[in-house]
Design an enzyme around this catalytic site. Structure first.
Site, PDB file in Angstrom:
ATOM      1  CB  CYS A 113      27.397  12.882  14.932  1.00 31.92           C
ATOM      2  SG  CYS A 113      27.003  14.498  14.293  1.00 31.92           S
TER       3      CYS A 113
ATOM      4  NE  ARG B 144      29.328  10.094  19.948  1.00 31.74           N
ATOM      5  CZ  ARG B 144      30.475  10.214  20.589  1.00 31.74           C
ATOM      6  NH1 ARG B 144      30.645   9.604  21.737  1.00 31.74           N
ATOM      7  NH2 ARG B 144      31.453  10.924  20.109  1.00 31.74           N
TER       8      ARG B 144
ATOM      9  CD1 TRP C 156      23.629  17.982  19.402  1.00 29.48           C
ATOM     10  CD2 TRP C 156      25.442  18.978  18.529  1.00 29.48           C
ATOM     11  NE1 TRP C 156      23.822  19.180  20.058  1.00 29.48           N
ATOM     12  CE2 TRP C 156      24.910  19.810  19.543  1.00 29.48           C
ATOM     13  CE3 TRP C 156      26.571  19.406  17.846  1.00 29.48           C
ATOM     14  CZ2 TRP C 156      25.471  21.030  19.887  1.00 29.48           C
ATOM     15  CZ3 TRP C 156      27.137  20.625  18.180  1.00 29.48           C
ATOM     16  CH2 TRP C 156      26.585  21.426  19.193  1.00 29.48           C
TER      17      TRP C 156
ATOM     18  CG  ASN D 132      31.503  12.431  15.781  1.00 33.31           C
ATOM     19  OD1 ASN D 132      31.115  13.590  15.929  1.00 33.31           O
ATOM     20  ND2 ASN D 132      32.101  11.759  16.748  1.00 33.31           N
ATOM     21  N   GLY D 133      32.219  14.925  13.497  1.00 33.38           N
ATOM     22  CA  GLY D 133      33.304  15.899  13.557  1.00 33.38           C
ATOM     23  C   GLY D 133      32.929  17.136  12.759  1.00 33.38           C
TER      24      GLY D 133
ATOM     25  CD  GLU E  30      26.784  20.265  38.383  1.00 31.79           C
ATOM     26  OE1 GLU E  30      27.387  21.051  37.647  1.00 31.79           O
ATOM     27  OE2 GLU E  30      26.321  19.187  37.975  1.00 31.79           O
TER      28      GLU E  30
ATOM     29  CE  LYS F 196      23.513  18.752  35.837  1.00 29.56           C
ATOM     30  NZ  LYS F 196      24.936  18.676  35.901  1.00 29.56           N
TER      31      LYS F 196
ATOM     32  CD  GLU G 140      22.839  19.950  31.944  1.00 33.07           C
ATOM     33  OE1 GLU G 140      23.362  19.755  30.848  1.00 33.07           O
ATOM     34  OE2 GLU G 140      23.369  19.611  33.008  1.00 33.07           O
TER      35      GLU G 140
ATOM     36  CG  HIS H 284      28.957  43.155  45.440  1.00 33.12           C
ATOM     37  ND1 HIS H 284      29.402  44.369  45.907  1.00 33.12           N
ATOM     38  CD2 HIS H 284      29.393  42.215  46.319  1.00 33.12           C
ATOM     39  CE1 HIS H 284      30.104  44.170  47.016  1.00 33.12           C
ATOM     40  NE2 HIS H 284      30.106  42.879  47.287  1.00 33.12           N
TER      41      HIS H 284
ATOM     42  CE  LYS I 299      26.847  12.034  30.043  1.00 33.96           C
ATOM     43  NZ  LYS I 299      26.581  12.881  31.213  1.00 33.96           N
TER      44      LYS I 299
HETATM   45  O1  M6R Z   1      32.469  14.651  29.333  1.00 40.33           O
HETATM   46  P1  M6R Z   1      32.875  15.936  29.999  1.00 40.33           P
HETATM   47  O2  M6R Z   1      32.916  15.836  31.475  1.00 40.33           O
HETATM   48  O3  M6R Z   1      34.168  16.470  29.447  1.00 40.33           O
HETATM   49  O4  M6R Z   1      31.734  16.955  29.602  1.00 40.33           O
HETATM   50  C1  M6R Z   1      31.807  18.301  29.955  1.00 40.33           C
HETATM   51  C2  M6R Z   1      30.478  19.011  29.777  1.00 40.33           C
HETATM   52  O5  M6R Z   1      30.066  18.946  28.451  1.00 40.33           O
HETATM   53  C3  M6R Z   1      29.386  18.401  30.661  1.00 40.33           C
HETATM   54  O6  M6R Z   1      29.753  18.378  32.001  1.00 40.33           O
HETATM   55  C4  M6R Z   1      28.073  19.201  30.497  1.00 40.33           C
HETATM   56  O7  M6R Z   1      28.211  20.479  31.030  1.00 40.33           O
HETATM   57  C5  M6R Z   1      26.906  18.455  31.158  1.00 40.33           C
HETATM   58  N1  M6R Z   1      25.781  18.446  30.287  1.00 40.33           N
HETATM   59  C6  M6R Z   1      26.464  19.066  32.432  1.00 40.33           C
HETATM   60  O8  M6R Z   1      25.429  18.346  33.020  1.00 40.33           O
END
Ligand code: M6R
Length: 597
Positions: A2, A27, A72, A98-99, A470, A474, A477, A493, A592
């Site tokens: 949030c 957020r 969120w 937020n929390g 990675e 990408k 997500e 395997h 984010k």
């Molecule tokens: O801000 P941070 O690097 O701690 O965030 C960690 C993950 O939430 C972040 O890398 C997330 O996996 C991304 N959406 C990946 O693209």
């Protein structure tokens, strides 16, 4: 997660809050809401969905004193009723939160017995009712009593009809205050307020700030007024905008040559690594790297680099697991937290756990002044500028670079020589990334061919195995295509059973000590009718020959290759998601900055 914003001053309120919330949408963006105080009236607007989808009713709201929130969802669905602000029974107290309040259920039951009526399913609403319960004639006193009953995390902005101030208080969730002239701001981070002021105060847990047009008064948990340092933010609003690009993600991918220059700037001189770290490497027996998501992938790469160059054993742990498994940690351990935002709740908790057990701590962080950066013993900032796209791109490459510098610095501190050829190769990275970006057209045409695929596999070895992870992260997500990354040798395997004509496999097939083994893996996929997309070095003939599609990247040493090789994978997922018509920067269900567990 949030996002919160609050303002008191002379500007027109609605556009400022709308603008601010749009910048905080990374957020969370399930719903949004405003409460603007106009004399002794509250103007309230709450909506489901994103602020950009419908903002016209807001423009009509007058007033210059208010709070706003983008949500969120944690407790309760993303509905208008569950959106913030939340209110007390008499609708005289308005809060944005937020929390997560972990004892919300008990508090709600207690308050219901006292005839408080709740309208939402959220944990946040109990805060407004608790403040109401304790309110006599001071909002500050009521807030103090209310938060003393809360378990969990919160950043709160609170207004009340009887008082001309905003109160801000936090525990565990981030909150910053912006200092202006005849105006002051509250926000979850600096991004929504940077165009109005660069003077920032970072609020600490349990401090209470009273914000009026004229000034900000901050008290510590004992009720004593304290003088807080005002930090000056160095970056500007342009860096937080999209410019000529369609999405933040593609802008941030293209920023990577510059970002690598920034992370290196001033840190290599005469073949020496210049970092100011308060670490005595003679006393460090082990390094533990901890992070989440993409940042965790950087840690996997760093393990290889640190063990090779610094000769210190390294363990890598998901922060969310480390914090709860009662890990064995000693004062001779160095715990490194890697985080773009510096606010990820699990990573923060992991650092606190390590500190409690006596470890030295180090942060590899992008956001200057973020909570983790303030809690660690020493740190290395990435200086990559704001990363707004939910999918992390430039933070990943700059994290690897910063961790590489750290590995070399540790080597240097242990009085071992650094090969000047390595330094030379590092310096060439920005132009090599530029070359990788030059494949953009080809990658777009490959994306077109696979836009309707339902699954993808990614394979790499050694330092490029985390790159495969990675690449898969990408893609899934932002395009919602199921994708998995594997070490290529693991294919036989199990994952090989998935190969057929509908399964694209992406191989990171650049020069490495296991290159010939990886070629055998490509052949095995080919023999089973799988489609192969390979990341290959420009001069390569072998991997190219056995692939259906080959994307060129320039050759560098294997230890640096992750930085160059991940670029086409970022581009491939970007184009696939964009061609599928998806909201690349704000994929569904994600945010984010993950400031909840
Ligand atoms: O801000 P941070 O690097 O701690 O965030 C960690 C993950 O939430 C972040 O890398 C997330 O996996 C991304 N959406 C990946 O693209």
């Amino acid at each position: 997660m949030c996002g919160i914003i609050g303002y008191v001053g002379e500007r027109e309120m609605a556009p400022l809050l709308i603008n601010g919330l749009k910048k905080l949408e990374y957020r969370g963006y399930d719903s949004y809401g405003f409460c603007i105080k106009d004399g002794d009236r509250f103007h309230v607007l709450k909506k489901k969905g994103r602020i950009s989808e419908d903002e016209s009713p807001l423009k009509k709201i007058q007033g210059n004193f208010g709070i706003a929130h983008t949500r969120w969802a944690t407790h309760g669905k993303p509905t208008e009723i569950n959106s913030h602000p939340h209110f007390d029974c008499k609708k005289e107290i308005s809060i944005v939160h937020n929390g997560i309040i972990e004892n919300a259920e008990q508090l709600r039951k207690m308050l219901e017995k006292e005839k408080h009526v709740f309208v939402s399913e959220t944990d946040s609403e109990v805060i407004a009712h608790l403040i109401e319960k304790f309110y006599v004639n001071s909002l500050e006193m009521a807030v103090k009593k209310a938060i003393s009953l809360l378990d969990g995390s919160f950043a709160l902005a609170i207004i009340c009809k009887n008082e001309d101030c905003i109160l801000a208080v936090k525990r565990g969730s981030p909150l910053v205050l912006g200092v202006g002239k005849n105006e002051n701001f509250i926000a979850s981070d600096v991004v929504p307020i940077i165009e109005y002021t660069k003077k920032i105060i970072y609020l600490k847990d349990e401090e209470i700030a009273k914000i009026t047009k004229e000034g900000i008064e901050i008290k510590n948990s004992k009720g004593k007024i304290i003088d807080k340092k005002i930090a000056e933010i160095k970056w500007n609003i342009k860096q937080a905008e999209k410019g000529k690009f369609k999405h933040f993600m593609i802008k941030e991918i293209f920023e990577q040559p510059e970002v690598i220059k920034n992370v290196l700037r001033g840190r290599i001189k005469d073949n020496k690594i210049k970092l100011t770290l308060d670490i005595n490497f003679k006393k460090i027996n082990r390094i533990i790297l901890t992070a989440c998501g993409t940042s965790w992938h950087s840690c996997l790469i760093a393990k290889t680099l640190i063990e090779k160059y610094a000769q210190i054993p390294v363990e890598v742990d998901y922060a969310s697991e480390f914090r709860y498994r009662n890990p064995l940690v000693s004062k001779n351990d160095l715990l490194i937290a890697v985080s773009q935002s510096g606010e990820t709740a699990d990573t923060l908790a992991a650092i606190r756990e390590g500190k409690k057990k006596g470890a030295k701590t180090l942060g590899i962080i992008n956001v200057v002044g973020s909570t983790i950066s303030r809690e660690v013993d020493s740190g290395i900032y990435l200086y990559s500028g704001p990363e707004t796209g939910v999918a992390s791109t430039k933070a990943f490459t700059s994290q690897i670079m910063a961790l590489f510098l750290f590995a070399l610095y540790a080597r240097q501190e242990k009085k071992c020589k650094i090969d000047p050829r390595l330094i030379n190769e590092i310096k060439k990275l920005p132009e090599k990334i530029e070359e990788s970006l030059g494949e953009v057209k080809k990658i777009k045409s490959i994306a077109k061919k696979f836009v309707d695929s339902s699954n993808f596999l990614y394979f790499g070895r050694g330092i490029n195995y985390p790159v495969a992870l990675e690449g898969a992260l990408k893609l899934k997500e932002i395009s919602y295509i199921h994708a998995e990354g594997y070490p290529a040798a693991e294919m036989k395997h199990g994952p090989i059973a998935l190969i057929d004509g509908n399964m694209p496999s992406v191989f990171i097939a650049t020069h490495s000590k296991t290159f010939s083994k990886l070629i055998s893996n490509i052949e095995e996929v080919k023999a089973r009718g799988g489609k192969i997309i390979s990341i290959v070095n420009k001069e390569d003939k072998i991997a190219r020959k056995c692939s259906d599609f080959a994307i060129n990247v320039p050759r560098t040493i294997e230890d640096l290759s992750a930085i160059v090789n991940v670029i086409p994978l970022q581009l491939l997922s970007y184009f696939i998601a964009d061609m599928r018509g998806l909201d690349v920067d704000k994929p569904r269900n994600l945010a984010k900055s993950v400031t909840v567990e």
